[in-house]
Design a protein around this motif. Structure first.
Motif, PDB file in Angstrom:
ATOM      1  N   ALA A  85       3.695   5.633   6.116  1.00 37.07           N
ATOM      2  CA  ALA A  85       2.706   6.647   5.734  1.00 37.07           C
ATOM      3  C   ALA A  85       3.406   7.951   5.375  1.00 37.07           C
ATOM      4  O   ALA A  85       3.054   8.610   4.392  1.00 37.07           O
ATOM      5  N   LEU A  89      -6.954  -0.618   1.635  1.00 31.03           N
ATOM      6  CA  LEU A  89      -6.880   0.127   0.383  1.00 31.03           C
ATOM      7  C   LEU A  89      -7.856   1.291   0.402  1.00 31.03           C
ATOM      8  O   LEU A  89      -7.532   2.394  -0.074  1.00 31.03           O
ATOM      9  N   LEU A 106       0.826  -1.212   0.000  1.00 33.35           N
ATOM     10  CA  LEU A 106       0.000   0.000   0.000  1.00 33.35           C
ATOM     11  C   LEU A 106       0.860   1.262   0.000  1.00 33.35           C
ATOM     12  O   LEU A 106       0.463   2.289  -0.551  1.00 33.35           O
ATOM     13  N   THR A 107       2.035   1.199   0.619  1.00 30.99           N
ATOM     14  CA  THR A 107       2.925   2.362   0.614  1.00 30.99           C
ATOM     15  C   THR A 107       3.372   2.700  -0.793  1.00 30.99           C
ATOM     16  O   THR A 107       3.386   3.871  -1.196  1.00 30.99           O
ATOM     17  N   LEU A 158       0.492   4.262  -2.533  1.00 30.79           N
ATOM     18  CA  LEU A 158       0.281   5.634  -2.067  1.00 30.79           C
ATOM     19  C   LEU A 158       1.325   6.580  -2.645  1.00 30.79           C
ATOM     20  O   LEU A 158       1.012   7.727  -2.993  1.00 30.79           O
ATOM     21  N   ASP A 160      -8.752   2.959   3.013  1.00 33.83           N
ATOM     22  CA  ASP A 160      -8.097   3.982   3.835  1.00 33.83           C
ATOM     23  C   ASP A 160      -7.061   4.748   3.023  1.00 33.83           C
ATOM     24  O   ASP A 160      -6.930   5.968   3.139  1.00 33.83           O
ATOM     25  N   THR A 161      -6.321   4.034   2.194  1.00 31.84           N
ATOM     26  CA  THR A 161      -5.269   4.645   1.389  1.00 31.84           C
ATOM     27  C   THR A 161      -5.847   5.646   0.398  1.00 31.84           C
ATOM     28  O   THR A 161      -5.305   6.748   0.220  1.00 31.84           O
ATOM     29  N   GLU A 181      -5.087   9.636   0.311  1.00 32.73           N
ATOM     30  CA  GLU A 181      -4.615  10.283  -0.917  1.00 32.73           C
ATOM     31  C   GLU A 181      -5.494  11.468  -1.272  1.00 32.73           C
ATOM     32  O   GLU A 181      -5.001  12.555  -1.609  1.00 32.73           O
ATOM     33  N   TRP A 238      -4.978   4.118   9.002  1.00 33.02           N
ATOM     34  CA  TRP A 238      -4.481   3.510   7.767  1.00 33.02           C
ATOM     35  C   TRP A 238      -4.304   2.017   7.947  1.00 33.02           C
ATOM     36  O   TRP A 238      -3.466   1.572   8.720  1.00 33.02           O
ATOM     37  N   GLY A 293       4.913   7.654   1.905  1.00 28.20           N
ATOM     38  CA  GLY A 293       3.940   7.700   0.816  1.00 28.20           C
ATOM     39  C   GLY A 293       3.323   9.066   0.621  1.00 28.20           C
ATOM     40  O   GLY A 293       3.081   9.511  -0.504  1.00 28.20           O
TER      41      GLY A 293
END
Length: 392
Positions: free
Chosen positions: A155, A127, A43-44, A47, A129-130, A134, A124, A158
């Motif tokens: 976090a 996905l 996820l990082t 992001l 949440d990501t 963003e 977080w 990203g």
């Protein structure tokens, strides 16, 4: 045979694939997320803009269907009924099972502070949440991240591509206190700050200030850090309440034996929701291993779980941090051998116990980090002199 899996993360999907390969019956996965499986540690990269959505979502639903795995997305399991071997989905649909795997993962810790109800305070984990982070980051001028552990630093990395003013607030006296010692954490702090990310340790958040929307974080000693968005990355907790309500033994997480079996017949648990011998590491390699062991035993192929050595790798531009095994021993029975080179920006530490390597911290030496990880996993013997030669 009806195999039912609650949770579509790494443990659940690994188990589903192993069960499907055995062709012993129906495999159904219930996930409360709207997206098919993705590898959460990536996820990082998503992001930061280094991965597209299609790259993150590794396989379409058709891939699972072709392998006789039924994945039901956006489906919340609301109750377990061990007495009649069934689960309740949503408002009332009852689904029977012969073998059940609990792989619900973990939930982000929520900080209940004054003002924690304000808009713009995010956690977080998923996905979804990501995508929310963003969207918020694009429009805000400053971001505060509460938590300087692995999740908080990832976090910060990203979000740096969206916002130049980022502050990380860490409650403890050093970053990543679970994975690093004092020397390694100090070196990491200097690296992170060199990227233009403000880092404050010994920072106790007392209040999220603002009106309807958050405008900053105030510490107990009075300092105020402005923020248009606040990301709370204060750790995770096992998502075990569903199991507890059904009478499954829980101690922080769902208690399992070395078959990944719970105290209730035909119910297993794996991954972040599971506690084995008092430990819950909440990292992907352990979830993968436990998912496979659970699947084998659900299929009556007796397999014992062999503890995976916990390891953490943090990759920030210009920074490589590896932490494996026991890195902060609290007993004189352990011997620590370390070497810090501030000019080169490297730190190397080996922890020995009774003539065996049991832990390591390595900053900015990928080759050595991998070598030590392999040696720790193999429980190789090592003398203090051999350790000094490796790190000098």
């Amino acid at each position: 045979m009806r195999f039912v899996i609650v949770g579509g993360g790494v443990a659940g999907i690994m188990a589903a694939m192993d069960l499907a390969r055995r062709q012993l019956g129906e495999v159904t996965v219930f996930s409360d997320e709207e997206y098919p499986y993705y590898y959460r540690p990536q996820l990082t990269e998503f992001l930061a803009g280094n991965l597209t959505m299609s790259q993150l979502l590794r396989r379409p639903l058709s891939w699972y269907e072709e392998r006789n795995i039924r994945v039901r997305l956006g489906q919340q399991v609301t109750a377990l009924h061990p007495d009649r071997k069934a689960i309740t989905v949503g408002a009332g649909e009852e689904v029977p099972y012969d073998k059940l795997l609990l792989a619900m993962g973990s939930l982000p810790v929520v900080l209940f502070r004054e003002g924690s109800h304000r808009e713009g305070i995010l956690t977080w984990r998923t996905l979804e949440d990501t995508l929310e982070m963003e969207k918020a980051a694009v429009t805000c001028q400053s971001i505060v991240i509460v938590g300087g552990g692995l999740l908080g630093l990832e976090a910060a990395r990203g979000l740096k591509s969206f916002c130049s003013d980022i502050t990380v607030l860490e409650f403890f006296p050093r970053l990543m206190p679970r994975q690093l010692d004092v020397e390694a954490a100090a070196l990491l702090k200097r690296f992170v700050e060199s990227l233009g990310i403000r880092v404050v340790v010994d920072a106790r958040a007392e209040e999220f200030v603002g009106g309807d929307r958050v405008t900053g974080v105030r510490l107990t000693e009075g300092t105020l850090y402005p923020a248009g968005t606040v990301v709370v990355a204060a750790g995770v907790r096992c998502n075990a309440e569903l199991a507890r309500e059904a009478g499954v033994a829980v101690d922080r997480g769902v208690i399992v034996d070395n078959h990944m079996a719970t105290n209730v017949p035909d119910i297993y648990a794996a991954g972040d929701v599971a506690v084995y011998k008092g430990y819950n590491w909440a990292i992907a390699p352990i979830a993968q291993a436990q998912g496979r062991v659970a699947a084998a035993n659900m299929a009556d192929d007796t397999t014992l779980y062999d503890v995976v050595v916990p390891s953490t790798t943090l990759k920030v531009v210009g920074i490589d941090v590896s932490s494996v095994g026991h890195v902060n021993p609290d007993s004189e029975a352990f011997l620590e051998v370390a070497h810090l080179d501030s000019d080169a920006g490297t730190y190397k530490k080996i922890v020995l116990h009774e003539g065996t390597i049991v832990g390591s911290i390595v900053i900015n030496d990928r080759r050595l980090a991998k070598e030590l990880e392999n040696r720790i996993a193999a429980q190789e013997p090592m003398t203090p002199d051999e350790a000094r030669i490796l790190i000098d």
